[in-house]
Design a protein around this motif. Structure first.
Motif, PDB file in Angstrom:
ATOM      1  N   PRO A 108      -6.957   9.082   2.646  1.00  0.00           N
ATOM      2  CA  PRO A 108      -6.884   8.103   3.691  1.00  0.00           C
ATOM      3  C   PRO A 108      -6.575   7.280   3.743  1.00  0.00           C
ATOM      4  N   ARG A 109      -6.506   6.637   4.933  1.00  0.00           N
ATOM      5  CA  ARG A 109      -6.153   5.055   5.411  1.00  0.00           C
ATOM      6  C   ARG A 109      -5.979   4.387   6.321  1.00  0.00           C
ATOM      7  N   GLY A 110      -7.211   3.724   6.443  1.00  0.00           N
ATOM      8  CA  GLY A 110      -5.920   2.728   7.729  1.00  0.00           C
ATOM      9  C   GLY A 110      -4.723   2.694   8.034  1.00  0.00           C
ATOM     10  N   ILE A 111      -4.526   2.887   9.444  1.00  0.00           N
ATOM     11  CA  ILE A 111      -3.256   2.589   9.965  1.00  0.00           C
ATOM     12  C   ILE A 111      -2.883   2.638  11.146  1.00  0.00           C
ATOM     13  N   TYR A 112      -1.798   1.986  11.747  1.00  0.00           N
ATOM     14  CA  TYR A 112      -2.047   1.492  12.587  1.00  0.00           C
ATOM     15  C   TYR A 112      -0.299   1.581  13.164  1.00  0.00           C
ATOM     16  N   GLY A 113       0.086   2.186  14.684  1.00  0.00           N
ATOM     17  CA  GLY A 113       1.684   2.187  15.060  1.00  0.00           C
ATOM     18  C   GLY A 113       1.756   2.761  16.201  1.00  0.00           C
ATOM     19  N   GLU A 114       2.903   2.886  16.657  1.00  0.00           N
ATOM     20  CA  GLU A 114       2.697   3.573  18.346  1.00  0.00           C
ATOM     21  C   GLU A 114       3.197   5.204  18.303  1.00  0.00           C
ATOM     22  N   ALA A 115       2.388   5.750  19.254  1.00  0.00           N
ATOM     23  CA  ALA A 115       2.418   7.166  19.608  1.00  0.00           C
ATOM     24  C   ALA A 115       3.181   6.850  21.326  1.00  0.00           C
TER      25      ALA A 115
END
Length: 141
Positions: A108-115
């Motif tokens: 588990p970790r924080g992620i961000y990006g596009e979807a």
């Protein structure tokens, strides 16, 4: 991003931003859209005039923002930046990585990006919790 004028069952009017009409529908269905005045989840789109983008109208919108709105916007920008600083950018692999984390295939970790809207819909249907991070145009002085 699309700005919708919304109204709750108690006739409180407010605005919110969504990636698309489908994004609004998905978030409403999952109970993520609520009235900032009373907390009601019975929200509908209100009638609104279409936005016509001209440099003159942009100037008026910028001038119409009061001090409270400027402070709220600054806080929202700071929050979005903090989220980005404390998460890994995964680009267009967001849906894939979020699903791996959700199903315990990776730490588990924080992620961000596009979807894409379709990927976001699929994640929501799989029970993967996520929220859109607002992006802001560069500040212009």
């Amino acid at each position: 991003m699309i700005r919708f004028s919304l109204i709750c069952e108690h006739e409180h009017e407010f605005e919110a931003w969504f990636r698309s009409n489908d994004d609004f529908d998905t978030q409403k269905k999952r109970g993520f859209v609520d009235c900032p005045s009373c907390g009601s989840h019975r929200i509908e789109k209100a009638l609104m005039a279409p936005a016509v983008s001209t440099s003159r109208s942009r100037e008026k919108v910028a001038l119409a923002m009061g001090e409270a709105q400027k402070q709220a916007l600054a806080q929202l920008k700071a929050l979005a930046e903090k989220v980005r600083e404390n998460a890994d950018y995964v680009g267009d692999k967001f849906a894939e990585e979020a699903r791996k984390i959700h199903f315990g295939e990776t730490d588990p970790r924080g992620i961000y990006g596009e979807a894409t809207p379709e990927e976001a819909q699929s994640l929501a249907e799989d029970g993967v919790e996520f929220l859109p991070i607002p992006s802001f145009p560069d500040d212009r002085n």
